[in-house]
Design an enzyme around this catalytic site. Structure first.
Site, PDB file in Angstrom:
ATOM      1  CE  LYS A 206      81.164  -5.580 -22.584  1.00 53.82           C
ATOM      2  NZ  LYS A 206      80.508  -6.550 -23.509  1.00 53.82           N
ATOM      3  CD  GLU A 212      88.037 -12.747 -11.130  1.00 57.36           C
ATOM      4  OE1 GLU A 212      87.902 -13.965 -11.364  1.00 57.36           O
ATOM      5  OE2 GLU A 212      87.217 -11.880 -11.517  1.00 57.36           O
ATOM      6  N   GLY A 267      84.159  -9.375 -24.709  1.00 59.71           N
ATOM      7  CA  GLY A 267      85.448  -9.132 -24.070  1.00 59.71           C
ATOM      8  C   GLY A 267      86.627  -9.662 -24.864  1.00 59.71           C
ATOM      9  NE  ARG A 268      84.762 -15.564 -26.719  1.00 58.77           N
ATOM     10  CZ  ARG A 268      83.650 -15.467 -25.997  1.00 58.77           C
ATOM     11  NH1 ARG A 268      83.663 -14.841 -24.828  1.00 58.77           N
ATOM     12  NH2 ARG A 268      82.517 -16.002 -26.429  1.00 58.77           N
ATOM     13  CD  GLU A 353      85.565 -16.343 -22.175  1.00 58.07           C
ATOM     14  OE1 GLU A 353      85.979 -16.559 -21.019  1.00 58.07           O
ATOM     15  OE2 GLU A 353      85.548 -15.208 -22.688  1.00 58.07           O
ATOM     16  CG  HIS A 384     115.556 -27.240 -27.935  1.00 56.00           C
ATOM     17  ND1 HIS A 384     116.632 -28.079 -28.105  1.00 56.00           N
ATOM     18  CD2 HIS A 384     115.580 -26.372 -28.971  1.00 56.00           C
ATOM     19  CE1 HIS A 384     117.303 -27.721 -29.188  1.00 56.00           C
ATOM     20  NE2 HIS A 384     116.688 -26.685 -29.734  1.00 56.00           N
ATOM     21  CE  LYS A 504      82.657 -13.707 -13.055  1.00 56.80           C
ATOM     22  NZ  LYS A 504      82.509 -12.917 -14.299  1.00 56.80           N
TER      23      LYS A 504
END
Length: 540
Positions: A206, A212, A267-268, A353, A384, A504
């Protein structure tokens, strides 16, 4: 609004819980032969069986009353109207506008944002067609054979999950890769077998400043220039999804190749915005629009259905019931569909979040536990792995089973075997196996405690016809609105994420200290300072 625990419905639920917490699902079903069909709801192509939950009609009545007392209906309308419900950031939260029909009107500060949304969708579709048809070529004139999406968080989890979920519909002549981790291994492995002359990078950020993402984007630019020998190649091999045209241009990407989204898109909640460009490149514009149509169907159901028949509301209220009255600390999401292998990981960000908050909208401490931990794996693999804990462990873990009636890849009796397993797991969790039933099978007495299943473990079962792009949209929107419902009950803001910021900020401070031994007095606690020194020693 009164504090959560002071609401009459909350207090009634607390008293009710004391009465029903010991009631077993075996008894609830025995007393109500029609329970399995009665405690079910359907909407937007999704069938929800919630009968295997530790609830009675009174429980459900009180939960719906709690939703009413918490102002859920008003909050839903405020979201759809474009009000600034993300109060801590002063923004609307209008992911529902991303899938609104072209003729709709949703206002933000008096302006209808729907035409903007569709203008970007049209630009995405035109670009996707050029790439998919071969009209868009790389710097040397070769067709694009690989697309690498660079992002993190919502700019990665949504597109990566959707690509995997819709792989059946994707263009198999191209490779699609997703790079998010700042660990160099992620980028190196994603590009190891790619030809720079045929690789297109989508940089999704954005602000176009995310640490990162931009580290990976710079490495991608260096990789490309090294492979093709010229900076001029960047223009044909990079596009951006961002709101920051100035930073995009500074990076070397033509702003004409920037696909916009808006600050009212979290964002999410953004996989159906331009952040989904990689998804559209993979499955084509028509399938992407079908995905949006599925989102829209669930949006309309959430907005219009009575709470007692409203799928996201029911799931959200049940999540609150278990988290705050039974003390359940996690929810397992168990898709019996291999294409949804990344769906639980996607939900981790969406749920935790959003609702991992410790204060209410007015800044007061929350009065109850908020978001449980969401986790899971596809069936039958999980059976399993961790189902032992679900069946016989000491922790209560409510489960969401997701299944489809029609397989995308018919093969012998595989699908019937798959569905038999998902149905059996829900039945086993609910009803278990008593000691007398174990003895009746001739099991040695010393093994009876080990072979006994307590049961009374709650679950939802979501059944859809087929995993299509529209079905994926319905599922994602279902969980989005369930998260919103929970947030309304807890009176928290599900659209900010301040908890991401501190780590951050500290990382930015530590980065230059790792370039050389920091001078002077330690700037950190003794543990962090010692770890920095040890890292520098080991690196040398």
């Amino acid at each position: 609004m009164s504090a959560l625990t002071a609401r009459p419905a909350w207090q009634a639920l607390a008293a009710h819980h004391r009465q029903v917490r010991g009631v077993h699902l075996r008894d609830l079903f025995a007393a109500d032969p029609g329970r399995g069909e009665r405690l079910a709801a359907e909407g937007a192509g999704v069938y929800l069986d919630y009968s295997k939950n530790r609830v009675t009609d009174e429980t459900l009545r009180l939960l719906v009353r709690l939703a009413d007392e918490s102002g859920l209906r008003a909050r839903i309308e405020a979201m759809f109207r474009g009000e600034r419900i993300n109060a801590t950031e002063g923004r609307a939260a209008l992911h529902v506008a991303l899938r609104a029909p072209a003729g709709a009107a949703i206002l933000v500060d008096g302006a209808n944002v729907v035409p903007q949304v569709h203008a970007v969708l049209d630009r995405m579709a035109a670009f996707a067609e050029r790439v998919r048809s071969g009209a868009w070529t790389g710097h040397g004139g070769k067709r694009i054979a690989a697309v690498v999406n660079i992002g993190i968080g919502g700019s990665d989890l949504g597109p990566a999950m959707a690509y995997r979920a819709l792989a059946h519909y994707s263009d198999r002549t191209r490779a699609f890769r997703f790079v998010s981790n700042v660990d160099a291994t992620d980028f190196v492995e994603a590009t190891r077998d790619l030809d720079p002359a045929q690789t297109l990078f989508i940089v999704s950020s954005k602000t176009f400043t995310t640490q990162e993402t931009m580290a990976n984007a710079r490495s991608a630019r260096e990789w490309l220039v090294r492979g093709l020998g010229t900076q001029a190649a960047v223009a044909k091999h990079f596009v951006a999804v961002s709101t920051n045209a100035a930073e995009v241009a500074r990076f070397g990407i033509d702003p004409a190749n920037m696909f916009e989204f808006w600050d009212w898109v979290g964002g999410r909640y953004s996989m159906d915005s331009a952040i989904g460009l990689a998804t559209m490149l993979a499955v084509g514009a028509d399938h992407f629009r079908a995905l949006l149509g599925g989102f829209r169907e669930m949006d309309e159901h959430f907005r219009s259905a009575p709470f007692a028949r409203n799928l996201p509301v029911l799931m959200g209220l049940l999540a609150v019931w278990y988290a705050d009255f039974f003390g359940a600390q996690s929810v397992a999401v168990l898709p019996y569909e291999q294409y949804l292998a990344r769906f639980p990981a996607y939900l981790q960000q969406l749920t935790m979040e959003s609702n991992g908050k410790h204060v209410t909208l007015d800044g007061a401490p929350v009065a109850a536990d908020t978001s449980p931990v969401y986790w899971g794996e596809p069936g039958t693999n999980g059976q399993h792995s961790f189902y032992q804990l679900l069946h016989q462990g000491t922790r209560l873990v409510p489960c969401d089973f997701i299944a489809f009636a029609q397989p995308l890849n018919p093969l012998g009796d595989h699908h019937d075997l798959l569905i038999a397993n998902v149905l059996a797991q829900g039945e086993a969790l609910a009803f278990g196996r008593t000691a007398d039933e174990v003895r009746a099978e001739g099991v040695a007495e010393r093994l009876v405690p080990h072979r006994t299943f307590e049961g009374n473990r709650p679950s939802n079962t979501l059944l859809l016809e087929r995993l299509t792009p529209a079905a994926l949209g319905r599922l994602v929107a279902l969980y989005e609105h369930s998260v919103f419902t929970q947030a309304a009950i807890w009176d928290i803001n599900p659209f900010d994420q301040w908890g991401v910021e501190l780590g951050k900020a500290l990382a930015q401070r530590i980065v230059p200290e790792l370039a050389a031994a920091p001078p002077g007095a330690p700037a950190h606690d003794s543990s962090t300072s010692a770890l920095i020194r040890r890292y520098l020693q080991l690196r040398r």
